[in-house]
Design a protein around this motif. Structure first.
Motif, PDB file in Angstrom:
ATOM      1  N   GLN A   1      10.581   3.680   9.237  1.00  0.00           N
ATOM      2  CA  GLN A   1      11.128   2.331   9.091  1.00  0.00           C
ATOM      3  C   GLN A   1      12.397   2.329   8.254  1.00  0.00           C
ATOM      4  OE1 GLN A   1       8.030  -0.940   8.652  1.00  0.00           O
ATOM      5  NE2 GLN A   1       6.800   0.835   8.098  1.00  0.00           N
ATOM      6  N   ILE A   2      12.405   3.121   7.178  1.00  0.00           N
ATOM      7  CA  ILE A   2      13.595   3.209   6.329  1.00  0.00           C
ATOM      8  C   ILE A   2      14.764   3.789   7.114  1.00  0.00           C
ATOM      9  CG2 ILE A   2      14.582   4.368   4.316  1.00  0.00           C
ATOM     10  CD1 ILE A   2      11.856   4.160   2.964  1.00  0.00           C
TER      11      ILE A   2
ATOM     12  N   SER B   1       3.688  -8.484   4.137  1.00  0.00           N
ATOM     13  CA  SER B   1       2.385  -9.018   3.736  1.00  0.00           C
ATOM     14  C   SER B   1       1.580  -7.907   3.068  1.00  0.00           C
ATOM     15  CB  SER B   1       1.623  -9.556   4.956  1.00  0.00           C
ATOM     16  OG  SER B   1       1.173  -8.490   5.776  1.00  0.00           O
ATOM     17  N   LYS B   2       0.389  -8.249   2.596  1.00  0.00           N
ATOM     18  CA  LYS B   2      -0.474  -7.280   1.928  1.00  0.00           C
ATOM     19  C   LYS B   2      -1.157  -6.328   2.910  1.00  0.00           C
ATOM     20  CE  LYS B   2       0.105  -8.895  -2.283  1.00  0.00           C
ATOM     21  NZ  LYS B   2       0.773  -8.084  -3.341  1.00  0.00           N
ATOM     22  N   ASP B   3      -1.053  -6.609   4.186  1.00  0.00           N
ATOM     23  CA  ASP B   3      -1.667  -5.758   5.205  1.00  0.00           C
ATOM     24  C   ASP B   3      -1.108  -4.348   5.121  1.00  0.00           C
ATOM     25  OD1 ASP B   3      -2.049  -4.504   7.927  1.00  0.00           O
ATOM     26  OD2 ASP B   3      -3.109  -6.404   8.244  1.00  0.00           O
ATOM     27  N   GLU B   4      -1.976  -3.351   5.277  1.00  0.00           N
ATOM     28  CA  GLU B   4      -1.553  -1.955   5.169  1.00  0.00           C
ATOM     29  C   GLU B   4      -0.527  -1.570   6.232  1.00  0.00           C
ATOM     30  OE1 GLU B   4      -2.105   0.764   3.120  1.00  0.00           O
ATOM     31  OE2 GLU B   4      -2.839  -0.745   1.736  1.00  0.00           O
ATOM     32  N   THR B   5      -0.557  -2.262   7.371  1.00  0.00           N
ATOM     33  CA  THR B   5       0.375  -1.936   8.453  1.00  0.00           C
ATOM     34  C   THR B   5       1.545  -2.923   8.520  1.00  0.00           C
ATOM     35  OG1 THR B   5      -0.943  -3.230  10.023  1.00  0.00           O
ATOM     36  CG2 THR B   5      -1.466  -0.875   9.810  1.00  0.00           C
ATOM     37  N   ALA B   6       1.727  -3.700   7.474  1.00  0.00           N
ATOM     38  CA  ALA B   6       2.809  -4.698   7.468  1.00  0.00           C
ATOM     39  C   ALA B   6       4.167  -4.013   7.539  1.00  0.00           C
ATOM     40  CB  ALA B   6       2.725  -5.551   6.207  1.00  0.00           C
ATOM     41  N   PRO B   7       5.141  -4.629   8.243  1.00  0.00           N
ATOM     42  CA  PRO B   7       6.489  -4.054   8.308  1.00  0.00           C
ATOM     43  C   PRO B   7       7.147  -3.991   6.931  1.00  0.00           C
ATOM     44  CG  PRO B   7       6.182  -5.774   9.962  1.00  0.00           C
ATOM     45  CD  PRO B   7       5.008  -5.845   9.047  1.00  0.00           C
TER      46      PRO B   7
END
Length: 578
Positions: free
Chosen positions: A232-233, A259-265
């Motif tokens: 992503q970076i 978001s706090k979701d582990e798979t959040a962008p």
């Protein structure tokens, strides 16, 4: 492993303790902290928060009567430069500006932004504080975003005490406004102002910083999880670089999860230190954060490669939980960045894959010419099979092709021989770039393809960065179409190949091909012309080992030097280096 920690560079630390007192860094707090007596347990020198970049480093004072002066500090002159940028001038300090500018008197602080902020947004809780102001959540009460939560960066005008500081804010808004549309870049909504502040309204990311995730994981990521972050970076940084924007302050604090979701962008934020740069230009102002700053930034001559160094530091931290360069003071960190080598021998490096180690090493190469670009990093064997990799056009291709076209037939023959010797892995990135440029049914591309592909993916930012101007120059060159083999010869980076473990084997194989197909008797005068040497240079002394005495053909030493092309000392002022 426990929480993230840094391994001190002992020689650098001892030198600092003997030579200098601490160096200050401006941070978002009421005062400047004293240097810690024990190691700083965080991969970054700054506290965790959503903030603007301080980037303010002080010059160390010398201890009196300590004997001979130590070597000059890499931090020398940085204080004055950054003080001028931020307007943080102290009494009795060296003068850095004339007249009343240092106090902000007489400066035009009108930005031309809308003054309707208070009627359209309701400010909420503060989520971070920086050098010029703070960042808060807010709720839109009117307009297209009515009811939506946003982030507002509030920049205090009274702290803009120099023209440089004002221009930094103008440029940040311009970059955010023009550099839009990427899924890993924080979305910009609008900019406002009143008599006291500038308000930059952006997407609100509730997932916290990458730094917080690293600490929550006990200091390090698995290889697979690290890949997911780095892809992503790299995707967003490659996008920025294609538009001619260099971030200049990439660090875990400047990447937020939505978001706090582990798979959040993951989203890159804070373009307060960013700038536009053309592929053939170098920047010279020293900005950034000490642990992530590239060696060439300290030497005041750098481009987009500086961002890749910072990504290398982030990758090192993700994989092992430690910072690659550490010292007790900022000046000590600078010494380590310039002189020390990262440690790849201590755990967990021996248990990590050779590809992961190679990936990080190629980013932390002190010679920026040998460092991978963002597009090249996405084609590295360790990361290229990740499903989220999106390889864009790489601007370095345009620069290399221009250099190739302007080279003599002798150097083109040498590069052709080198191209025929490349391995499958070394060809992968070039195959990707050739495919992106859209070869016709006959397998050829023209220089116009460079411009066509750039404009297809361009944002408004390319106008400010003048990247299009550069590509126009390349596209206007009169040259026949290139098939894949000649494209490889034109677009291969000799300096980056030199960083490969198989460089000697590669050049030996290439020389055998060249000696068989392209080598011919050559006069020293021809070589001198190839290198741009003036007649006043003692050519026989400089070039005598380039030519075989037996037959007057190019020697192996001469072949390797010819591959690198003209040196910076022999290039004309408007020339281009690989």
């Amino acid at each position: 492993m426990g929480i993230c920690h840094g391994k001190p560079v002992e020689s650098a630390v001892r030198e600092e303790e003997d030579a200098e007192v601490s160096v200050s860094v401006s941070i978002p707090s009421s005062g400047t902290p004293k240097p810690p007596k024990s190691p700083f347990y965080s991969p970054s020198p700054l506290p965790s928060s959503y903030k603007s970049s301080p980037g303010h480093v002080g010059t160390p004072l010398r201890k009196i009567f300590k004997g001979p002066f130590p070597p000059p500090s890499p931090a020398k002159h940085i204080k004055a430069f950054l003080a001028r940028r931020h307007g943080s001038v102290k009494p009795n300090a060296a003068s850095i500006s004339e007249g009343s500018e240092a106090n902000g008197i007489g400066l035009d602080k009108s930005f031309g932004f809308s003054r309707q902020f208070r009627s359209r947004y309701e400010i909420g809780e503060e989520v971070g504080r920086g050098h010029f102001g703070y960042t808060s959540s807010a709720k839109a009460i009117r307009g297209d975003l009515k009811g939506q939560e946003v982030a507002v960066k509030v920049i205090t005008k009274s702290k803009m005490t120099t023209a440089i500081a004002i221009e930094d804010v103008r440029r940040e808004v311009r970059i955010l406004r023009t550099l839009s549309g990427h899924k890993n870049l924080v979305q910009f909504y609008d900019a406002f102002e009143d008599d006291e502040n500038v308000y930059i309204v952006m997407e609100l990311c509730r997932g916290g910083e990458l730094l917080d995730r690293i600490l929550a994981r006990g200091g390090k990521y698995t290889e697979e999880d690290a890949k997911a972050v780095l892809v992503q970076i790299l995707n967003v940084v490659a996008y920025c670089h294609l538009q001619g924007v260099v971030h200049r302050d990439l660090k875990p604090e400047n990447f937020l999860f939505t978001s706090k979701d582990e798979t959040a962008p993951l989203k890159v934020i804070d373009f307060g230190l960013s700038d536009f740069v053309k592929p053939d230009e170098r920047l010279n102002d020293i900005v950034g954060s000490a642990y992530y700053v590239a060696p060439e930034v300290l030497r005041r001559s750098y481009g987009t490669e500086a961002d890749m160094w910072s990504i290398g530091v982030i990758a090192y931290i993700l994989l092992c939980g430690s910072r690659p360069f550490w010292a007790r003071t900022e000046s000590g960190i600078f010494r380590a960045v310039l002189k020390a080598e990262p440690n790849f021998e201590e755990p967990p490096w021996p248990t990590l894959s050779p590809e992961a180690k190679d990936f990080v090493k190629r980013l932390l190469n002190k010679d920026y010419r040998k460092r991978m670009t963002a597009a090249q990093a996405q084609c590295h064997p360790w990361i290229r099979d990740h499903p989220d990799v999106v390889v864009p056009m790489d601007m370095v291709i345009c620069r290399l092709i221009k250099t190739y076209i302007c080279s003599s037939s002798l150097r083109k023959s040498a590069l052709t021989a080198l191209a025929r010797s490349l391995t499958v892995n070394q060809l992968f990135y070039l195959q990707e770039q050739f495919s992106i440029l859209g070869p016709n049914k006959s397998g050829y591309i023209g220089l116009q393809n460079l411009k066509t592909v750039l404009l297809k993916h361009a944002t408004e930012a390319v106008k400010d960065s003048r990247v299009v101007d550069f590509v126009n120059t390349v596209s206007s060159l009169q040259y026949r179409k290139l098939d894949f083999q000649e494209f490889v010869a034109a677009a291969v980076s000799v300096y980056q190949l030199e960083a490969d473990d198989n460089w000697e084997q590669l050049t030996s194989s290439a020389y055998e091909i060249f000696d068989k197909d392209g080598n011919r008797p050559i006069m020293i005068e021809e070589l001198a012309s190839e290198l741009g040497l003036s007649p006043s240079v003692p050519m026989h002394v400089v070039l005598q080992d380039w030519i075989r005495h037996a037959d007057g053909k190019l020697s192996f030493v001469g072949f390797v030097k010819l591959l690198h092309g003209p040196s910076s000392r022999t290039m004309p002022k408007n020339g281009y280096r690989q």
